[in-house]
Design a protein around this motif. Structure first.
Motif, PDB file in Angstrom:
ATOM      1  N   ILE A   1       0.838  -1.202   0.000  1.00  0.00           N
ATOM      2  CA  ILE A   1       0.000   0.000   0.000  1.00  0.00           C
ATOM      3  C   ILE A   1       0.871   1.249   0.000  1.00  0.00           C
ATOM      4  N   ALA A   2       1.925   1.249   0.820  1.00  0.00           N
ATOM      5  CA  ALA A   2       2.838   2.395   0.861  1.00  0.00           C
ATOM      6  C   ALA A   2       3.485   2.625  -0.501  1.00  0.00           C
ATOM      7  N   ASN A   3       3.909   1.547  -1.156  1.00  0.00           N
ATOM      8  CA  ASN A   3       4.516   1.671  -2.478  1.00  0.00           C
ATOM      9  C   ASN A   3       3.522   2.205  -3.498  1.00  0.00           C
ATOM     10  N   ILE A   4       2.272   1.759  -3.405  1.00  0.00           N
ATOM     11  CA  ILE A   4       1.233   2.243  -4.322  1.00  0.00           C
ATOM     12  C   ILE A   4       0.987   3.734  -4.103  1.00  0.00           C
ATOM     13  N   LEU A   5       0.875   4.159  -2.848  1.00  0.00           N
ATOM     14  CA  LEU A   5       0.669   5.578  -2.549  1.00  0.00           C
ATOM     15  C   LEU A   5       1.842   6.419  -3.056  1.00  0.00           C
ATOM     16  N   TYR A   6       3.043   5.906  -2.857  1.00  0.00           N
ATOM     17  CA  TYR A   6       4.232   6.606  -3.346  1.00  0.00           C
ATOM     18  C   TYR A   6       4.207   6.712  -4.867  1.00  0.00           C
ATOM     19  N   GLY A   7       3.986   5.590  -5.540  1.00  0.00           N
ATOM     20  CA  GLY A   7       4.042   5.576  -6.994  1.00  0.00           C
ATOM     21  C   GLY A   7       2.951   6.401  -7.650  1.00  0.00           C
ATOM     22  N   LEU A   8       1.760   6.406  -7.061  1.00  0.00           N
ATOM     23  CA  LEU A   8       0.629   7.094  -7.681  1.00  0.00           C
ATOM     24  C   LEU A   8       0.579   8.582  -7.388  1.00  0.00           C
ATOM     25  N   GLY A   9       1.314   9.054  -6.391  1.00  0.00           N
ATOM     26  CA  GLY A   9       1.190  10.490  -6.136  1.00  0.00           C
ATOM     27  C   GLY A   9       2.171  11.088  -5.149  1.00  0.00           C
ATOM     28  N   ILE A  10       2.446  10.396  -4.051  1.00  0.00           N
ATOM     29  CA  ILE A  10       3.247  11.018  -3.002  1.00  0.00           C
ATOM     30  C   ILE A  10       4.681  11.258  -3.469  1.00  0.00           C
ATOM     31  N   ARG A  11       5.144  10.536  -4.471  1.00  0.00           N
ATOM     32  CA  ARG A  11       6.477  10.790  -5.022  1.00  0.00           C
ATOM     33  C   ARG A  11       6.590  12.213  -5.568  1.00  0.00           C
ATOM     34  N   ARG A  12       5.466  12.812  -5.943  1.00  0.00           N
ATOM     35  CA  ARG A  12       5.470  14.164  -6.493  1.00  0.00           C
ATOM     36  C   ARG A  12       5.385  15.245  -5.416  1.00  0.00           C
ATOM     37  N   PHE A  13       5.166  14.852  -4.176  1.00  0.00           N
ATOM     38  CA  PHE A  13       5.002  15.849  -3.120  1.00  0.00           C
ATOM     39  C   PHE A  13       6.264  16.706  -2.980  1.00  0.00           C
ATOM     40  N   SER A  14       6.029  18.004  -2.789  1.00  0.00           N
ATOM     41  CA  SER A  14       7.143  18.879  -2.444  1.00  0.00           C
ATOM     42  C   SER A  14       7.634  18.534  -1.040  1.00  0.00           C
ATOM     43  N   LYS A  15       8.791  19.056  -0.673  1.00  0.00           N
ATOM     44  CA  LYS A  15       9.306  18.796   0.665  1.00  0.00           C
ATOM     45  C   LYS A  15       8.355  19.337   1.727  1.00  0.00           C
ATOM     46  N   GLY A  16       7.746  20.499   1.438  1.00  0.00           N
ATOM     47  CA  GLY A  16       6.811  21.079   2.400  1.00  0.00           C
ATOM     48  C   GLY A  16       5.577  20.224   2.586  1.00  0.00           C
ATOM     49  N   LEU A  17       5.003  19.751   1.484  1.00  0.00           N
ATOM     50  CA  LEU A  17       3.798  18.933   1.567  1.00  0.00           C
ATOM     51  C   LEU A  17       4.099  17.585   2.211  1.00  0.00           C
ATOM     52  N   LEU A  18       5.249  17.006   1.860  1.00  0.00           N
ATOM     53  CA  LEU A  18       5.639  15.735   2.466  1.00  0.00           C
ATOM     54  C   LEU A  18       5.895  15.916   3.958  1.00  0.00           C
ATOM     55  N   THR A  19       6.498  17.027   4.343  1.00  0.00           N
ATOM     56  CA  THR A  19       6.717  17.301   5.764  1.00  0.00           C
ATOM     57  C   THR A  19       5.398  17.383   6.513  1.00  0.00           C
ATOM     58  N   ALA A  20       4.411  18.043   5.911  1.00  0.00           N
ATOM     59  CA  ALA A  20       3.096  18.147   6.551  1.00  0.00           C
ATOM     60  C   ALA A  20       2.478  16.769   6.743  1.00  0.00           C
ATOM     61  N   LEU A  21       2.574  15.918   5.727  1.00  0.00           N
ATOM     62  CA  LEU A  21       2.039  14.561   5.831  1.00  0.00           C
ATOM     63  C   LEU A  21       2.744  13.788   6.940  1.00  0.00           C
ATOM     64  N   VAL A  22       4.066  13.915   7.010  1.00  0.00           N
ATOM     65  CA  VAL A  22       4.836  13.187   8.012  1.00  0.00           C
ATOM     66  C   VAL A  22       4.518  13.695   9.420  1.00  0.00           C
ATOM     67  N   VAL A  23       4.391  14.991   9.586  1.00  0.00           N
ATOM     68  CA  VAL A  23       4.065  15.552  10.905  1.00  0.00           C
ATOM     69  C   VAL A  23       2.688  15.089  11.362  1.00  0.00           C
ATOM     70  N   LEU A  24       1.701  15.122  10.462  1.00  0.00           N
ATOM     71  CA  LEU A  24       0.356  14.648  10.812  1.00  0.00           C
ATOM     72  C   LEU A  24       0.375  13.158  11.144  1.00  0.00           C
ATOM     73  N   SER A  25       1.141  12.393  10.389  1.00  0.00           N
ATOM     74  CA  SER A  25       1.240  10.949  10.657  1.00  0.00           C
ATOM     75  C   SER A  25       1.912  10.694  11.997  1.00  0.00           C
ATOM     76  N   ALA A  26       2.934  11.492  12.325  1.00  0.00           N
ATOM     77  CA  ALA A  26       3.603  11.361  13.613  1.00  0.00           C
ATOM     78  C   ALA A  26       2.654  11.690  14.757  1.00  0.00           C
ATOM     79  N   ALA A  27       1.824  12.729  14.577  1.00  0.00           N
ATOM     80  CA  ALA A  27       0.856  13.106  15.609  1.00  0.00           C
ATOM     81  C   ALA A  27      -0.162  11.990  15.819  1.00  0.00           C
ATOM     82  N   ALA A  28      -0.631  11.391  14.713  1.00  0.00           N
ATOM     83  CA  ALA A  28      -1.586  10.288  14.825  1.00  0.00           C
ATOM     84  C   ALA A  28      -0.952   9.095  15.523  1.00  0.00           C
ATOM     85  N   LEU A  29       0.315   8.816  15.213  1.00  0.00           N
ATOM     86  CA  LEU A  29       1.037   7.720  15.837  1.00  0.00           C
ATOM     87  C   LEU A  29       1.178   7.940  17.338  1.00  0.00           C
TER      88      LEU A  29
END
Length: 372
Positions: free
Chosen positions: A161-189
């Protein structure tokens, strides 16, 4: 240029070695787990966090291997390369799991397995080949696993699933957008681990709403955190990196339960901090290090080569050992140690044999086919 003929990049040898260290700790953790009376009494109490380490390591390596190749590689070729790398051993794990299931005998722990018709075992194996999850209604073991023949298949399901998400779109995320996703994921964790009823992040291997939530929580931060780590940092050379990173990883995974039954949140906080801060540090140290001798290089290569085969094939033997431990709860310590060491040895030998006699030849054949 066809993506299938893109030259392979050099491996991070120390990261490969760390993957093997974690895999061996997982096997040891599962052997000791057979004797635990609850999640509070485990011997290697945080061995299950190795899965979260694998996710983070995978995200880091995926970024390194593929981020700069998308001008020459299609999404289909990316998925094909990932399937060629992961899927052969998934199939082998399910075959070994089916054989161990059908011929195992543990009347106390698995009282109904001899009542399961052969066609159900074969159907479960065939579904397992695809990594599609088994619904609870089709569970043939009774543990409500996504893959009753080979429990660790659940983490490969989320890896895909992670590879699919990466291949279909998250690979295009800017550093800022990817940082936001990672911070939100860390908060949920962190929220989940601190507030969970068990005070830990254990779970993700069942097709129920709660377990699916845990699976995504365990996958999202580590995988995409590893992706971000690779994009925003440059490895810095660390002397004796393999030794120090291995010791730090072992300390995290061997750490006894924190807080006990009265302060479950404390253990949850420990696990969140380990995943969010310590695991990225370990990967950073490993990525910046270099092997300093032929012997160290061979050790890291060997550990890296056997890590995935051991991880995906060892659990059928853990089912057998757990059944023996449950059926022989009065067994002597020497018996338990003997059977435990035998289980560990068999797990390593089968993993190595699967690598040399099956996985490497199959992947070489698939690579050759892709070039024709």
């Amino acid at each position: 240029m066809n993506a299938n003929v893109l030259p392979s990049k050099p491996h991070y040898q120390i990261l490969d070695g760390l993957r093997g260290v974690a895999a061996l700790i997982v096997v040891t953790f599962h052997i000791f787990e057979a004797h635990a009376t609850s999640h509070l009494t485990q011997i290697i109490n945080h061995g299950y966090l190795a899965v979260d380490f694998f996710f983070l390591l995978s995200g880091y390596v995926i970024s390194y291997a593929y981020d700069d190749r998308w001008q020459k590689m299609s999404i289909g070729n990316f998925f094909r390369r990932r399937l060629e790398r992961l899927q052969p051993m998934v199939i082998m794990g399910m075959i070994i799991g089916a054989a161990c299931f059908y011929f195992s005998d543990s009347p106390a722990l698995f009282p109904n397995i001899h009542n399961v018709e052969l066609w159900k075992v074969l159907l479960t194996m065939l579904v397992g080949f695809t990594l599609l999850p088994i619904p609870v209604s089709m569970d043939i073991r009774g543990w409500q696993e996504l893959h009753p023949l080979d429990g660790p298949g659940w983490s490969l399901f989320y890896e895909y699933i992670a590879n699919i998400l990466y291949g279909l779109g998250i690979r295009r995320f800017s550093k800022g957008l990817l940082t936001a996703l990672v911070v939100l994921s860390a908060a949920a964790l962190m929220h989940y681990t601190i507030t969970s009823a068990s005070g830990d992040i254990i779970g993700g291997w069942s097709l129920t709403p709660e377990q699916i939530k845990i699976g995504f929580i365990r996958m999202m931060f580590p995988f995409f955190g590893g992706l971000l780590l690779a994009r925003v940092t440059k490895p810095v050379h660390i002397k004796n990196a393999f030794l120090w990173a291995s010791l730090l990883l072992a300390v995290v995974l061997f750490m006894p339960r924190i807080g006990g039954a009265d302060h479950l949140w404390a253990n949850g906080l420990y696990e969140a901090l380990a995943i969010i801060f310590v695991f990225p540090l370990i990967v950073y140290l490993g990525a910046g290090g270099q092997t300093h001798s032929i012997k160290e290089n061979k050790i890291c290569k060997f550990l890296g080569d056997i890590s995935y085969p051991i991880y995906i094939t060892h659990y059928p033997f853990i089912y057998i050992y757990t059944g023996w431990a449950y059926d022989n709860r009065g067994a002597s310590l020497s018996q338990a140690i003997g059977y435990g060491l035998l289980t560990f040895a068999v797990s390593v030998l089968v993993g190595y044999a699967s690598l040399k006699l099956y996985d490497e030849p199959i992947r070489a054949w698939l690579k050759k086919k892709s070039l024709t």
